[in-house]
Design a protein around this motif. Sequence first.
Motif, PDB file in Angstrom:
ATOM      1  N   ARG A 123      -3.750  -4.066   1.229  1.00  0.00           N
ATOM      2  CA  ARG A 123      -2.407  -3.536   1.051  1.00  0.00           C
ATOM      3  C   ARG A 123      -2.250  -2.117   1.582  1.00  0.00           C
ATOM      4  O   ARG A 123      -1.322  -1.414   1.215  1.00  0.00           O
ATOM      5  CB  ARG A 123      -2.026  -3.580  -0.436  1.00  0.00           C
ATOM      6  N   ALA A 125      -1.337  -0.788   4.479  1.00  0.00           N
ATOM      7  CA  ALA A 125      -0.087  -0.505   5.191  1.00  0.00           C
ATOM      8  C   ALA A 125       1.094  -0.466   4.221  1.00  0.00           C
ATOM      9  O   ALA A 125       1.965   0.420   4.323  1.00  0.00           O
ATOM     10  CB  ALA A 125       0.156  -1.555   6.275  1.00  0.00           C
ATOM     11  N   GLU A 126       1.119  -1.390   3.295  1.00  0.00           N
ATOM     12  CA  GLU A 126       2.210  -1.440   2.306  1.00  0.00           C
ATOM     13  C   GLU A 126       2.211  -0.199   1.427  1.00  0.00           C
ATOM     14  O   GLU A 126       3.261   0.420   1.189  1.00  0.00           O
ATOM     15  CB  GLU A 126       2.048  -2.698   1.449  1.00  0.00           C
ATOM     16  N   ILE A 127       1.034   0.180   0.932  1.00  0.00           N
ATOM     17  CA  ILE A 127       0.927   1.344   0.051  1.00  0.00           C
ATOM     18  C   ILE A 127       1.244   2.626   0.820  1.00  0.00           C
ATOM     19  O   ILE A 127       1.901   3.528   0.297  1.00  0.00           O
ATOM     20  CB  ILE A 127      -0.476   1.409  -0.586  1.00  0.00           C
ATOM     21  N   ALA A 129       3.273   2.952   3.288  1.00  0.00           N
ATOM     22  CA  ALA A 129       4.729   3.015   3.447  1.00  0.00           C
ATOM     23  C   ALA A 129       5.395   3.492   2.163  1.00  0.00           C
ATOM     24  O   ALA A 129       6.337   4.302   2.192  1.00  0.00           O
ATOM     25  CB  ALA A 129       5.268   1.648   3.845  1.00  0.00           C
ATOM     26  N   THR A 130       4.898   3.020   1.024  1.00  0.00           N
ATOM     27  CA  THR A 130       5.429   3.445  -0.273  1.00  0.00           C
ATOM     28  C   THR A 130       5.205   4.940  -0.484  1.00  0.00           C
ATOM     29  O   THR A 130       6.095   5.662  -0.955  1.00  0.00           O
ATOM     30  CB  THR A 130       4.751   2.655  -1.412  1.00  0.00           C
TER      31      THR A 130
END
Length: 262
Positions: A123, A125-127, A129-130
């Motif tokens: 995760r 990339a997702e984190i 971005a967050t």
Amino acid sequence: MNRALRKRAKRLRSKSGKSLSKMIGQDLQTVSNRMSAEQYTETLEFFENPPTDNAWELAVHLAEQLMLETENLEKNQVPRFVPDHKMKEVDCCAGCAWCCHEPLQVSILDAVSVAQQIRQTERVAEILATLKSYNESLAPLGNSRESLKQSFDPCPFLGPQNRCTVYEARPVICRAFHSTQVDTCESIVKNASSQRDVPMFTGLFGFRGLRLSGARKALKDLGLDDRPVVLARAVELLLENFEDTLEAWMEGEPVFDRAAVL
């Protein structure tokens, strides 16, 4: 790692080892001093005889060892000095996350611990971005300790049901923080109070941070950047370029400028 840093670590460790050998009492003050001094000495040993030639890997080793020793201190030492009836007065419980509504100010090793755990997941990339979104919203507050207190947004690592998504690698301050009046914590957040003092046992809070204080003193004495950082900003920096950022930090470069708390 450069030879000069190793020599400095050896010199400091030799001196600290002599002081540590004299801390033989079992009273609270002596035990506290010894816990901090042991971490100080162990951190210097990492630099004197590093278990790896890669500076970024050494930083990860340091962070992981610090968290492990902090947990061991909690299990083995806290029960000796904090009565059961005091611990029963702690109001914190799973799912209570009022203390997680502020920009956490932590050590660089804390940020390394969290970033390393995230890197083991799928995760990243997702984190990242967050974190970028969270940090953009935080940007108007700047880097001052006082201005950052104006934010009451939830920590970006706070997940469903108010559970910490990086719990195993959480910063030392999260391990140490506790409240004896959860109603006060709730009121502070809901009213966006400028007064953030939470009722707690300050002795217990400080005791849990003994290992971190020893590690930070060692880093400072070695000439490395030991400024407190905003967790979300530091982890964003690390996830963007983990190895190079840590290599530069271990060389004494101020790579955490944009995350540092002033």
